[in-house]
Design a protein around this motif. Structure first.
Motif, PDB file in Angstrom:
ATOM      1  N   TRP A  50       0.821  -1.207   0.000  1.00  0.00           N
ATOM      2  CA  TRP A  50       0.000   0.000   0.000  1.00  0.00           C
ATOM      3  C   TRP A  50       0.861   1.265   0.000  1.00  0.00           C
ATOM      4  CZ3 TRP A  50      -2.784   2.103   4.909  1.00  0.00           C
ATOM      5  CH2 TRP A  50      -3.643   3.151   4.568  1.00  0.00           C
ATOM      6  N   VAL A  51       1.896   1.285   0.854  1.00  0.00           N
ATOM      7  CA  VAL A  51       2.692   2.499   1.043  1.00  0.00           C
ATOM      8  C   VAL A  51       3.791   2.647  -0.008  1.00  0.00           C
ATOM      9  CG1 VAL A  51       4.273   3.677   2.619  1.00  0.00           C
ATOM     10  CG2 VAL A  51       2.225   2.561   3.512  1.00  0.00           C
ATOM     11  N   HIS A  52       4.494   1.562  -0.289  1.00  0.00           N
ATOM     12  CA  HIS A  52       5.691   1.663  -1.121  1.00  0.00           C
ATOM     13  C   HIS A  52       5.478   1.307  -2.588  1.00  0.00           C
ATOM     14  CE1 HIS A  52       8.041   2.462   2.425  1.00  0.00           C
ATOM     15  NE2 HIS A  52       7.710   1.301   2.979  1.00  0.00           N
ATOM     16  N   HIS A  53       4.412   0.599  -2.889  1.00  0.00           N
ATOM     17  CA  HIS A  53       4.243   0.137  -4.269  1.00  0.00           C
ATOM     18  C   HIS A  53       2.931   0.588  -4.902  1.00  0.00           C
ATOM     19  CE1 HIS A  53       7.781  -2.301  -3.590  1.00  0.00           C
ATOM     20  NE2 HIS A  53       7.215  -2.825  -2.519  1.00  0.00           N
ATOM     21  N   GLY A  54       2.205   1.449  -4.214  1.00  0.00           N
ATOM     22  CA  GLY A  54       0.977   2.000  -4.780  1.00  0.00           C
ATOM     23  C   GLY A  54      -0.139   1.000  -4.955  1.00  0.00           C
ATOM     24  N   GLY A  55      -0.058  -0.124  -4.240  1.00  0.00           N
ATOM     25  CA  GLY A  55      -1.090  -1.146  -4.345  1.00  0.00           C
ATOM     26  C   GLY A  55      -2.293  -0.829  -3.481  1.00  0.00           C
ATOM     27  N   ARG A  56      -3.339  -1.619  -3.650  1.00  0.00           N
ATOM     28  CA  ARG A  56      -4.550  -1.436  -2.850  1.00  0.00           C
ATOM     29  C   ARG A  56      -4.582  -2.448  -1.706  1.00  0.00           C
ATOM     30  NH1 ARG A  56      -9.278  -1.076  -7.338  1.00  0.00           N
ATOM     31  NH2 ARG A  56      -8.354  -3.096  -7.895  1.00  0.00           N
ATOM     32  N   ILE A  57      -5.148  -2.010  -0.587  1.00  0.00           N
ATOM     33  CA  ILE A  57      -5.111  -2.805   0.640  1.00  0.00           C
ATOM     34  C   ILE A  57      -5.676  -4.204   0.427  1.00  0.00           C
ATOM     35  CG2 ILE A  57      -6.042  -2.994   2.983  1.00  0.00           C
ATOM     36  CD1 ILE A  57      -5.943   0.054   3.147  1.00  0.00           C
ATOM     37  N   TYR A  58      -6.824  -4.309  -0.197  1.00  0.00           N
ATOM     38  CA  TYR A  58      -7.521  -5.596  -0.268  1.00  0.00           C
ATOM     39  C   TYR A  58      -7.176  -6.405  -1.514  1.00  0.00           C
ATOM     40  CZ  TYR A  58      -9.997  -3.677   3.669  1.00  0.00           C
ATOM     41  OH  TYR A  58     -10.296  -3.145   4.904  1.00  0.00           O
ATOM     42  N   ASP A  59      -6.221  -5.915  -2.293  1.00  0.00           N
ATOM     43  CA  ASP A  59      -5.761  -6.685  -3.451  1.00  0.00           C
ATOM     44  C   ASP A  59      -4.535  -7.526  -3.128  1.00  0.00           C
ATOM     45  OD1 ASP A  59      -7.760  -5.740  -5.001  1.00  0.00           O
ATOM     46  OD2 ASP A  59      -6.571  -4.238  -6.063  1.00  0.00           O
ATOM     47  N   TYR A  60      -3.849  -7.210  -2.040  1.00  0.00           N
ATOM     48  CA  TYR A  60      -2.612  -7.923  -1.717  1.00  0.00           C
ATOM     49  C   TYR A  60      -2.897  -9.381  -1.343  1.00  0.00           C
ATOM     50  CZ  TYR A  60       1.495  -9.532   0.770  1.00  0.00           C
ATOM     51  OH  TYR A  60       2.569 -10.282   1.195  1.00  0.00           O
ATOM     52  N   ARG A  61      -2.032 -10.275  -1.833  1.00  0.00           N
ATOM     53  CA  ARG A  61      -2.069 -11.691  -1.455  1.00  0.00           C
ATOM     54  C   ARG A  61      -0.663 -12.136  -1.104  1.00  0.00           C
ATOM     55  NH1 ARG A  61      -6.513 -10.412  -1.552  1.00  0.00           N
ATOM     56  NH2 ARG A  61      -8.356 -11.411  -2.473  1.00  0.00           N
ATOM     57  N   VAL A  62      -0.542 -12.935  -0.048  1.00  0.00           N
ATOM     58  CA  VAL A  62       0.752 -13.510   0.289  1.00  0.00           C
ATOM     59  C   VAL A  62       1.194 -14.383  -0.884  1.00  0.00           C
ATOM     60  CG1 VAL A  62       1.994 -15.052   1.855  1.00  0.00           C
ATOM     61  CG2 VAL A  62       0.268 -13.474   2.754  1.00  0.00           C
ATOM     62  N   PRO A  63       2.406 -14.209  -1.365  1.00  0.00           N
ATOM     63  CA  PRO A  63       2.866 -14.982  -2.537  1.00  0.00           C
ATOM     64  C   PRO A  63       2.652 -16.481  -2.357  1.00  0.00           C
ATOM     65  CG  PRO A  63       4.456 -13.282  -1.996  1.00  0.00           C
ATOM     66  CD  PRO A  63       3.432 -13.267  -0.900  1.00  0.00           C
ATOM     67  N   GLY A  64       2.052 -17.092  -3.358  1.00  0.00           N
ATOM     68  CA  GLY A  64       1.814 -18.525  -3.337  1.00  0.00           C
ATOM     69  C   GLY A  64       0.555 -18.944  -2.610  1.00  0.00           C
ATOM     70  N   THR A  65      -0.219 -17.962  -2.115  1.00  0.00           N
ATOM     71  CA  THR A  65      -1.446 -18.278  -1.382  1.00  0.00           C
ATOM     72  C   THR A  65      -2.584 -17.380  -1.886  1.00  0.00           C
ATOM     73  OG1 THR A  65      -1.344 -16.644   0.414  1.00  0.00           O
ATOM     74  CG2 THR A  65       0.029 -18.616   0.640  1.00  0.00           C
ATOM     75  N   THR A  66      -3.764 -17.620  -1.328  1.00  0.00           N
ATOM     76  CA  THR A  66      -4.924 -16.763  -1.648  1.00  0.00           C
ATOM     77  C   THR A  66      -5.277 -15.857  -0.482  1.00  0.00           C
ATOM     78  OG1 THR A  66      -6.456 -18.466  -0.858  1.00  0.00           O
ATOM     79  CG2 THR A  66      -5.864 -18.511  -3.195  1.00  0.00           C
ATOM     80  N   TYR A  67      -4.372 -15.719   0.472  1.00  0.00           N
ATOM     81  CA  TYR A  67      -4.687 -15.012   1.707  1.00  0.00           C
ATOM     82  C   TYR A  67      -4.283 -13.554   1.650  1.00  0.00           C
ATOM     83  CZ  TYR A  67      -5.188 -19.787   3.134  1.00  0.00           C
ATOM     84  OH  TYR A  67      -5.568 -21.099   3.186  1.00  0.00           O
ATOM     85  N   GLY A  68      -5.209 -12.689   2.053  1.00  0.00           N
ATOM     86  CA  GLY A  68      -4.956 -11.256   2.063  1.00  0.00           C
ATOM     87  C   GLY A  68      -5.574 -10.605   3.286  1.00  0.00           C
ATOM     88  N   PHE A  69      -5.615  -9.297   3.277  1.00  0.00           N
ATOM     89  CA  PHE A  69      -6.079  -8.513   4.424  1.00  0.00           C
ATOM     90  C   PHE A  69      -7.600  -8.583   4.521  1.00  0.00           C
ATOM     91  CE2 PHE A  69      -6.532  -4.556   6.936  1.00  0.00           C
ATOM     92  CZ  PHE A  69      -5.545  -4.784   7.878  1.00  0.00           C
ATOM     93  N   THR A  70      -8.123  -8.822   5.725  1.00  0.00           N
ATOM     94  CA  THR A  70      -9.572  -8.971   5.901  1.00  0.00           C
ATOM     95  C   THR A  70     -10.155  -8.026   6.955  1.00  0.00           C
ATOM     96  OG1 THR A  70      -9.247 -10.740   7.537  1.00  0.00           O
ATOM     97  CG2 THR A  70      -9.493 -11.406   5.232  1.00  0.00           C
ATOM     98  N   TYR A  71      -9.325  -7.220   7.609  1.00  0.00           N
ATOM     99  CA  TYR A  71      -9.814  -6.323   8.658  1.00  0.00           C
ATOM    100  C   TYR A  71     -10.348  -5.023   8.057  1.00  0.00           C
ATOM    101  CZ  TYR A  71      -7.245  -9.258  11.989  1.00  0.00           C
ATOM    102  OH  TYR A  71      -6.780 -10.294  12.748  1.00  0.00           O
ATOM    103  N   PRO A  72     -11.062  -4.224   8.842  1.00  0.00           N
ATOM    104  CA  PRO A  72     -11.474  -2.894   8.383  1.00  0.00           C
ATOM    105  C   PRO A  72     -10.257  -2.036   8.028  1.00  0.00           C
ATOM    106  CG  PRO A  72     -12.722  -3.514  10.328  1.00  0.00           C
ATOM    107  CD  PRO A  72     -11.652  -4.551  10.165  1.00  0.00           C
TER     108      PRO A  72
END
Length: 450
Positions: A50-72
């Motif tokens: 989010w901060v360093h690569h201009g990505g969106r909070i809920y689009d991130y996934r841990v490499p090799g998995t389907t897991y991402g951020f789920t909190y508010p």
């Protein structure tokens, strides 16, 4: 007939503590514990993207998995300091924060007489806590459960002591980080603490607004989409889900109408029992009941979320039931629910795979509330068993607090009957670092970070 006495000398006590530490270490090394701070890696990767690569909070996934951020979104805002450090330093900070939160929680649950327990009883308490599965997983996942519990119990201290001017701030922050603690605002309303409920609501809304200002698109996506999509978090029928919804899903009935009826009945029981506790001025009981109800009615309550039952164990021991407390605590140290990881069918699966849910529900229904504390606490027996041997130079001091609103003795009560480091050893399996907290190989679609 008297039970076995503990060591009567400091040397004997030190030896016993060292033996217990070794046994607990062997237990935690044998029953899979380390999850490689998986959830913390989710938080860390999300913030850095989010901060360093201009990505969106809920689009991130841990490499090799389907897991991402789920909190508010506010949770991501609160985790922004991780963007300034490396992963190893973030892990170290997580351990320190969780240890500080645990120390505060123990201080609250032990009550005003916490200093009287001395190094020996606190050493035994820490050995017992190291065995508690929800606590083990909270540390090894790098989870935030203990921090949220500490925030909420901070408000409990304020309300219990009568210094409630700032009560509600902790609950509001906890609710903004994770939605489940919002039920504590309902508890404040039941107790007619309008100011505290208003403060909690205002803090939660202000924190949410701050997150919306920081990232409007992420906030819009969360509140209109991600919040309602439980598949982002994980499978409802996964054995780690120890909520009522998890029970229904494992029965093959995840229907929302049926779940809604069960939730309403549970909340009715919670409201009735909480009102009874608050009528008697027992804020500790009210907070304990609310933590239990939140775990039950949440769609997903992973095993590591069940640190919220710790206040209930404290209350049960305070009410004079150390053996029941110890027995229930021991069950939650064994990882027994994972025996039904592959197949939760049949009568044994119905009872065994949902065992932590039954304990939580039983506590909600049977926890003693609105009752005066007995004049002579059964914990005095535990204190005698562990008290220093009397000497002519200095008489032994009693280590039990008789404060009526104290939860003192909760940890000692658990120790008195729970500590058996070998318990659950038969359930040992090979270590696993899969993100579900499972003690078995990964499921086809295991739980996500939450």
């Amino acid at each position: 007939m008297r039970g076995p006495r503990g060591p009567r000398t400091d040397r004997g006590r030190l030896l016993l503590v060292l033996v217990l530490v070794a046994a607990v270490t062997a237990f935690t090394a044998t029953v899979p514990l380390l999850r490689d701070w998986f959830d913390l890696r989710v938080y860390y990767g999300t913030v850095h993207t989010w901060v360093h690569h201009g990505g969106r909070i809920y689009d991130y996934r841990v490499p090799g998995t389907t897991y991402g951020f789920t909190y508010p979104p506010f949770a991501a805002v609160g985790m922004l300091p991780m963007a300034l450090v490396g992963l190893h330093l973030a892990i170290a900070a997580s351990l320190l924060l969780n240890l500080a939160a645990l120390a505060f929680v123990l201080r609250v649950l032990a009550g005003p007489g916490w200093r009287r327990w001395g190094w020996y009883r606190w050493a035994l308490a820490l050995c017992a806590l190291a065995l508690f599965e929800p606590l083990r997983d909270t540390f090894s996942f790098g989870q935030v459960n203990l921090i949220l519990l500490a925030l909420v119990l901070g408000d409990c201290c304020l309300l219990r002591s009568g210094r409630g001017r700032w009560a509600g701030v902790g609950i509001g922050l906890a609710a903004a980080i994770k939605l489940t603690p919002a039920l504590f605002i309902g508890m404040l309303l039941i107790g007619r603490r309008w100011r505290a409920a208003g403060v909690a609501t205002a803090v939660a809304l202000a924190a949410t607004a701050l997150a919306a200002w920081a990232d409007p698109k992420a906030s819009r996506f969360y509140w209109t989409d991600a919040l309602w999509d439980t598949s982002r978090v994980g499978r409802l029928d996964y054995v780690s889900n120890q909520s009522l919804q998890g029970v229904l899903a494992r029965l093959g009935h995840p229907d929302k109408p049926l779940w809604a009826i069960v939730v309403l009945l549970t909340l009715a029981v919670w409201a009735w029992r909480t009102r009874r506790a608050l009528t008697a001025g027992d804020w500790t009981a009210a907070f304990a009941l609310t933590g239990l109800a939140a775990c039950l009615v949440s769609p997903i309550t992973w095993v590591h979320h069940l640190v919220w039952v710790l206040p209930s164990f404290a209350l049960l021991a305070r009410a004079g039931h150390p053996r029941i407390t110890g027995a229930l605590y021991a069950v939650m140290c064994t990882s027994v629910v994972w025996l039904w990881f592959d197949d939760a069918s049949g009568i044994d699966g119905f009872f065994g795979s949902n065992l932590y849910t039954w304990i939580t529900l039983g506590l909600l229904l049977g926890l003693p509330v609105g009752q005066p504390r007995p004049e002579r606490s059964p914990l005095s027996r535990i204190a005698r068993l562990t008290a220093p041997a009397p000497s002519t130079a200095k008489p032994a001091a009693m280590a039990v607090s008789d404060q009526p609103e104290s939860s003192s003795g909760a940890v000692a009560a658990a120790i008195g009957t729970v500590l058996g480091p070998g318990r659950g050893r038969g359930l040992a399996r090979r270590p696993s670092s899969e993100p579900t907290g499972s003690t078995r190989p990964a499921a086809a679609k295991p739980q996500s970070s939450s």
